[in-house]
Design an enzyme around this catalytic site. Structure first.
Site, PDB file in Angstrom:
ATOM      1  N   TYR A   1     -71.405  25.016  36.184  1.00 24.03           N
ATOM      2  CA  TYR A   1     -71.733  25.261  37.740  1.00 24.03           C
ATOM      3  C   TYR A   1     -72.144  26.503  38.034  1.00 24.03           C
ATOM      4  O   TYR A   1     -73.395  26.719  38.607  1.00 24.03           O
ATOM      5  CB  TYR A   1     -70.377  25.098  38.653  1.00 24.03           C
ATOM      6  CG  TYR A   1     -70.714  25.430  40.080  1.00 24.03           C
ATOM      7  CD1 TYR A   1     -71.438  24.419  40.890  1.00 24.03           C
ATOM      8  CD2 TYR A   1     -69.794  26.392  40.643  1.00 24.03           C
ATOM      9  CE1 TYR A   1     -71.526  24.607  42.284  1.00 24.03           C
ATOM     10  CE2 TYR A   1     -70.110  26.472  42.004  1.00 24.03           C
ATOM     11  CZ  TYR A   1     -70.946  25.825  42.975  1.00 24.03           C
ATOM     12  OH  TYR A   1     -71.275  26.181  44.024  1.00 24.03           O
TER      13      TYR A   1
ATOM     14  N   THR B   1     -71.644  20.495  43.849  1.00 27.33           N
ATOM     15  CA  THR B   1     -70.448  21.514  44.155  1.00 27.33           C
ATOM     16  C   THR B   1     -69.170  21.171  43.201  1.00 27.33           C
ATOM     17  O   THR B   1     -68.370  21.670  43.458  1.00 27.33           O
ATOM     18  CB  THR B   1     -70.278  21.945  45.213  1.00 27.33           C
ATOM     19  OG1 THR B   1     -69.808  20.523  46.176  1.00 27.33           O
ATOM     20  CG2 THR B   1     -71.617  22.562  46.108  1.00 27.33           C
TER      21      THR B   1
ATOM     22  N   ASP C   1     -70.031  32.450  44.759  1.00 27.91           N
ATOM     23  CA  ASP C   1     -69.443  33.693  43.686  1.00 27.91           C
ATOM     24  C   ASP C   1     -69.583  33.210  42.364  1.00 27.91           C
ATOM     25  O   ASP C   1     -69.185  34.232  41.624  1.00 27.91           O
ATOM     26  CB  ASP C   1     -68.223  33.939  44.433  1.00 27.91           C
ATOM     27  CG  ASP C   1     -67.364  32.750  44.499  1.00 27.91           C
ATOM     28  OD1 ASP C   1     -67.854  31.642  44.873  1.00 27.91           O
ATOM     29  OD2 ASP C   1     -65.928  32.642  44.193  1.00 27.91           O
TER      30      ASP C   1
END
Length: 287
Positions: free
Chosen positions: A126, A63, A103
């Site tokens: 990402y 992340t 998102d």
């Protein structure tokens, strides 16, 4: 129910494991990176084969959004290939898989909140790698749920709430961007919905966030207000003002409409102000 949780020491993973562990009806296998690299197909299949879970919850991910721009192979190995391996393992075991996404699969150009059925268009490595994970999970014939969420924070790990509280102790202005918009989501609330979707074996894509859109600037002000401190210390800047500039582009609009939950009649998570106050109280009392 036998539940296999990956990424068990992360923000969300810890909350999921704690929630499941509080019930006598669940037998939980909780593994983090030091025990299982989900990009290792043979190891994933071995664990699923030996454990024979009824439910797999994948909270593991790479992340570090900006680091993904340089570590492209690692991003796709963990965020795309890893979910493929887990989907394969879950299919062999007859388990339902809940996979956590983001998102960042959207480009942020929509003037309105994103529905689950809107066209994706990630701007960053990402986001592309996480979209790859969604594709793998939904295309391998596994019973699966994809949960997209945003702006995750909570009691554990590094997150925005902890950052604001830490910076508030320093004698300098707090500057946060006011041109990125999204919905803060608290890990304990999210964990409750993730477990519900998994146990119910509800398939498909779901947007799951706490309610109430804001900007990072607005959220920082809310954090200080919840802590009883001066919210006016926070100054609004634009993304272009960030020094140094961030390597990975961020979507300007990250607001996710929780339409699939709403249309199914599933109660939505609370407005983010409620878990924010709870979390700030916890963090201040534990320092």
């Amino acid at each position: 129910m036998r539940v296999f949780v990956t990424g068990s020491k992360g923000q969300l993973g810890r909350e999921v494991v704690e929630l499941l562990g509080a019930s006598p009806h669940h037998d939980v296998l909780a593994l983090d990176l030091d025990e299982l690299d989900i990009s290792d197909r043979e190891r994933v299949l071995q664990v699923c084969g030996e454990w024979e879970p009824d439910l797999v919850i994948n909270t593991a991910a790479f992340t570090a959004v900006d680091a993904c721009e340089e570590k492209v192979d690692l991003a796709f190995a963990v965020n795309a290939l890893g979910p493929r391996n887990l989907a394969e393992g879950a299919r062999h075991a007859g388990a339902h898989l809940v996979h956590i996404s983001t998102d960042y699969v959207f480009d942020g150009k929509s003037p309105v909140p994103y529905l689950e059925w809107d066209r994706t268009g990630p701007l960053s490595v990402y986001g592309r790698s996480k979209l790859g994970g969604e594709t793998e999970v939904l295309s391998l014939g596994t019973s699966a749920t994809v949960v997209r969420t945003s702006w995750l924070c909570g009691r554990h790990g590094a997150n925005m709430v902890k950052t604001v509280l830490r910076l508030a102790q320093e004698d300098r202005p707090l500057r946060f961007v006011d041109d990125q918009r999204g919905c803060p989501t608290f890990a304990d609330d999210l964990a409750t919905m993730v477990v519900h979707l998994g146990i119910s074996r509800l398939p498909g894509v779901f947007h799951v966030t706490n309610q109430g859109p804001t900007t990072w600037y607005g959220f920082a002000r809310d954090v200080l207000a919840a802590a009883g401190r001066d919210a006016d210390r926070v100054e609004a800047i634009t993304t272009a003002d960030l020094v140094p500039p961030r390597p990975a582009p961020r979507p300007a609009n990250s607001v996710l409409d929780n339409a699939a939950l709403r249309l199914l009649g599933v109660p939505l998570l609370a407005d983010y102000q409620e878990p924010l106050e709870r979390t700030v109280r916890y963090l201040l009392s534990s320092t």
